[in-house]
Design a protein around this motif. Structure first.
Motif, PDB file in Angstrom:
ATOM      1  N   GLY A  29       0.827  -1.204   0.000  1.00 12.93           N
ATOM      2  CA  GLY A  29       0.000   0.000   0.000  1.00 12.93           C
ATOM      3  C   GLY A  29       0.856   1.247   0.000  1.00 12.93           C
ATOM      4  N   ALA A  30       0.752   2.039   1.057  1.00 14.34           N
ATOM      5  CA  ALA A  30       1.540   3.270   1.139  1.00 14.34           C
ATOM      6  C   ALA A  30       3.034   2.979   1.161  1.00 14.34           C
ATOM      7  N   VAL A  31       3.412   1.843   1.755  1.00 16.64           N
ATOM      8  CA  VAL A  31       4.828   1.454   1.842  1.00 16.64           C
ATOM      9  C   VAL A  31       5.049   0.254   0.930  1.00 16.64           C
ATOM     10  N   GLU A  32       5.802   0.455  -0.126  1.00 24.39           N
ATOM     11  CA  GLU A  32       5.973  -0.603  -1.126  1.00 24.39           C
ATOM     12  C   GLU A  32       6.603  -1.856  -0.540  1.00 24.39           C
ATOM     13  N   THR A  33       7.505  -1.713   0.438  1.00 27.39           N
ATOM     14  CA  THR A  33       8.244  -2.854   0.956  1.00 27.39           C
ATOM     15  C   THR A  33       7.510  -3.635   2.053  1.00 27.39           C
ATOM     16  N   VAL A  34       6.285  -3.246   2.370  1.00 26.65           N
ATOM     17  CA  VAL A  34       5.475  -4.089   3.258  1.00 26.65           C
ATOM     18  C   VAL A  34       4.960  -5.243   2.399  1.00 26.65           C
ATOM     19  N   GLU A  35       5.715  -6.332   2.420  1.00 27.36           N
ATOM     20  CA  GLU A  35       5.442  -7.473   1.550  1.00 27.36           C
ATOM     21  C   GLU A  35       4.547  -8.512   2.210  1.00 27.36           C
ATOM     22  N   ARG A  36       4.415  -8.430   3.509  1.00 29.07           N
ATOM     23  CA  ARG A  36       3.531  -9.345   4.243  1.00 29.07           C
ATOM     24  C   ARG A  36       3.142  -8.689   5.550  1.00 29.07           C
ATOM     25  N   LEU A  37       2.063  -9.165   6.125  1.00 25.10           N
ATOM     26  CA  LEU A  37       1.645  -8.691   7.435  1.00 25.10           C
ATOM     27  C   LEU A  37       2.317  -9.516   8.511  1.00 25.10           C
ATOM     28  N   THR A  38       2.475  -8.917   9.680  1.00 23.94           N
ATOM     29  CA  THR A  38       3.118  -9.608  10.785  1.00 23.94           C
ATOM     30  C   THR A  38       2.120  -9.805  11.921  1.00 23.94           C
ATOM     31  N   SER A  39       2.587 -10.351  13.026  1.00 22.77           N
ATOM     32  CA  SER A  39       1.711 -10.655  14.154  1.00 22.77           C
ATOM     33  C   SER A  39       2.367 -10.189  15.440  1.00 22.77           C
ATOM     34  N   HIS A  40       1.595 -10.191  16.524  1.00 27.02           N
ATOM     35  CA  HIS A  40       2.169  -9.818  17.817  1.00 27.02           C
ATOM     36  C   HIS A  40       3.257 -10.803  18.237  1.00 27.02           C
ATOM     37  N   GLU A  41       3.133 -12.056  17.811  1.00 31.80           N
ATOM     38  CA  GLU A  41       4.123 -13.066  18.172  1.00 31.80           C
ATOM     39  C   GLU A  41       5.388 -12.945  17.321  1.00 31.80           C
ATOM     40  N   ASP A  42       5.247 -12.498  16.088  1.00 32.18           N
ATOM     41  CA  ASP A  42       6.373 -12.360  15.157  1.00 32.18           C
ATOM     42  C   ASP A  42       6.216 -11.014  14.454  1.00 32.18           C
ATOM     43  N   PRO A  43       6.572  -9.918  15.132  1.00 27.04           N
ATOM     44  CA  PRO A  43       6.118  -8.590  14.696  1.00 27.04           C
ATOM     45  C   PRO A  43       6.895  -7.937  13.566  1.00 27.04           C
TER      46      PRO A  43
ATOM     47  N   ASP B 142      16.078  -5.024   2.969  1.00 27.66           N
ATOM     48  CA  ASP B 142      17.238  -4.155   2.734  1.00 27.66           C
ATOM     49  C   ASP B 142      17.794  -3.584   4.035  1.00 27.66           C
ATOM     50  N   GLY B 143      17.753  -4.388   5.089  1.00 24.87           N
ATOM     51  CA  GLY B 143      18.312  -3.976   6.378  1.00 24.87           C
ATOM     52  C   GLY B 143      17.409  -3.086   7.204  1.00 24.87           C
ATOM     53  N   ILE B 144      16.192  -2.832   6.730  1.00 25.53           N
ATOM     54  CA  ILE B 144      15.245  -1.970   7.449  1.00 25.53           C
ATOM     55  C   ILE B 144      14.153  -2.849   8.056  1.00 25.53           C
ATOM     56  N   LEU B 145      13.918  -2.691   9.360  1.00 21.23           N
ATOM     57  CA  LEU B 145      12.889  -3.473  10.033  1.00 21.23           C
ATOM     58  C   LEU B 145      11.506  -2.910   9.707  1.00 21.23           C
ATOM     59  N   HIS B 146      10.589  -3.816   9.410  1.00 22.38           N
ATOM     60  CA  HIS B 146       9.207  -3.442   9.089  1.00 22.38           C
ATOM     61  C   HIS B 146       8.255  -4.070  10.098  1.00 22.38           C
ATOM     62  N   TYR B 147       7.402  -3.247  10.665  1.00 19.58           N
ATOM     63  CA  TYR B 147       6.376  -3.700  11.607  1.00 19.58           C
ATOM     64  C   TYR B 147       5.028  -3.465  10.949  1.00 19.58           C
ATOM     65  N   ALA B 148       4.282  -4.543  10.710  1.00 15.34           N
ATOM     66  CA  ALA B 148       3.006  -4.414  10.000  1.00 15.34           C
ATOM     67  C   ALA B 148       1.971  -5.336  10.636  1.00 15.34           C
ATOM     68  N   VAL B 149       1.679  -5.082  11.896  1.00  8.69           N
ATOM     69  CA  VAL B 149       0.715  -5.892  12.639  1.00  8.69           C
ATOM     70  C   VAL B 149      -0.682  -5.296  12.477  1.00  8.69           C
ATOM     71  N   PRO B 150      -1.633  -6.060  11.922  1.00 10.11           N
ATOM     72  CA  PRO B 150      -3.008  -5.553  11.864  1.00 10.11           C
ATOM     73  C   PRO B 150      -3.605  -5.455  13.268  1.00 10.11           C
ATOM     74  N   ASN B 151      -4.472  -4.497  13.452  1.00 11.68           N
ATOM     75  CA  ASN B 151      -5.211  -4.364  14.706  1.00 11.68           C
ATOM     76  C   ASN B 151      -4.283  -4.263  15.913  1.00 11.68           C
ATOM     77  N   ILE B 152      -3.414  -3.284  15.875  1.00 15.30           N
ATOM     78  CA  ILE B 152      -2.493  -3.065  16.996  1.00 15.30           C
ATOM     79  C   ILE B 152      -3.241  -2.877  18.318  1.00 15.30           C
ATOM     80  N   PRO B 153      -4.389  -2.175  18.343  1.00 20.47           N
ATOM     81  CA  PRO B 153      -5.074  -1.967  19.626  1.00 20.47           C
ATOM     82  C   PRO B 153      -5.532  -3.241  20.319  1.00 20.47           C
ATOM     83  N   SER B 154      -5.529  -4.379  19.626  1.00 27.61           N
ATOM     84  CA  SER B 154      -5.945  -5.616  20.282  1.00 27.61           C
ATOM     85  C   SER B 154      -5.002  -6.018  21.412  1.00 27.61           C
TER      86      SER B 154
END
Length: 217
Positions: A113-127, A132-144
């Motif tokens: 979407g807005a960030v091209e390199t968000v290639e998959r969603l993550t989870s609270h267990e594996d966030p 390219d050496g940059i950490l990406h955090y893409a957990v759906p529903n963070i408020p849960s």
């Protein structure tokens, strides 16, 4: 501690809604230099009254966005673009320019979407994952993570809008409430969401220009 011990000095926030504003305020309170990019000129005007001086506000589109992201220690995206959009606010080439170990948090949690390199969603267990050496955090529903408090806060936030809709009717509520208009994607077959229009290269119009007037409201 997403930054692994790195003391963040520069934060870039994409989107000046509730999440983006809260992130900018908290970072500014910590003395971090914040740059916030927002597409809605009316929202930008409102943010100037809400945010302190160490938050630099930019309108979008903006030629300086890529350089700001490349120099950031932390990027928080709250802007919503459709999944696998043909255009992105943060492109892969920009991510490659960031210093290794920096972090991108995609609150919208949208693949491509807005960030091209968000290639998959993550989870609270594996966030996180790395591109390219940059950490990406893409957990759906963070408020849960704090579900009871999040549910109560959401209910308090939604109630005023529900009351407007119930008391005025849909058309009059949209006419008198800019926040509700910003939540509208299309009406009467006309696209009124500028982000979707730009992402899909489709024409769009301002909501107020196409909404019929509710004479009874």
């Amino acid at each position: 501690d997403l930054l692994g011990g790195v003391d963040p000095q520069r934060l870039v926030v994409l989107g000046g809604g509730t999440a983006g504003t809260a992130a900018a305020l908290q970072a500014a309170d910590l003395g971090i230099a914040v740059e916030l990019f927002e597409i809605d000129v009316h929202r930008l005007a409102r943010l100037r009254t809400l945010l302190p001086g160490n938050v630099v506000l930019h309108s979008m589109p903006n030629d300086g966005l890529a350089d700001a992201v490349a120099a950031a220690d932390l990027v928080i995206n709250t802007a919503g673009l459709p999944a696998r959009s043909p255009v992105h606010l943060v492109e892969r080439a920009t991510v490659k320019r960031m210093q290794p170990g920096r972090v991108i948090v995609d609150v919208s949690a949208t693949i491509g979407g807005a960030v091209e390199t968000v290639e998959r969603l993550t989870s609270h267990e594996d966030p996180v994952f790395s591109v390219d050496g940059i950490l990406h955090y893409a957990v759906p529903n963070i408020p849960s993570l704090v579900a009871p408090a999040a549910s109560a806060a959401l209910s308090r936030s939604l109630l005023p809008y529900l009351m407007k809709l119930a008391q005025k009717g849909i058309l009059a509520a949209l006419e008198h409430c800019a926040d509700l208009r910003r939540a509208l994607v299309c009406t009467g077959g006309v696209l009124v969401d500028p982000a979707v229009g730009r992402a899909q290269a489709r024409p769009w119009q301002e909501a107020r220009a196409v909404l019929p007037t509710d004479r009874a409201g």
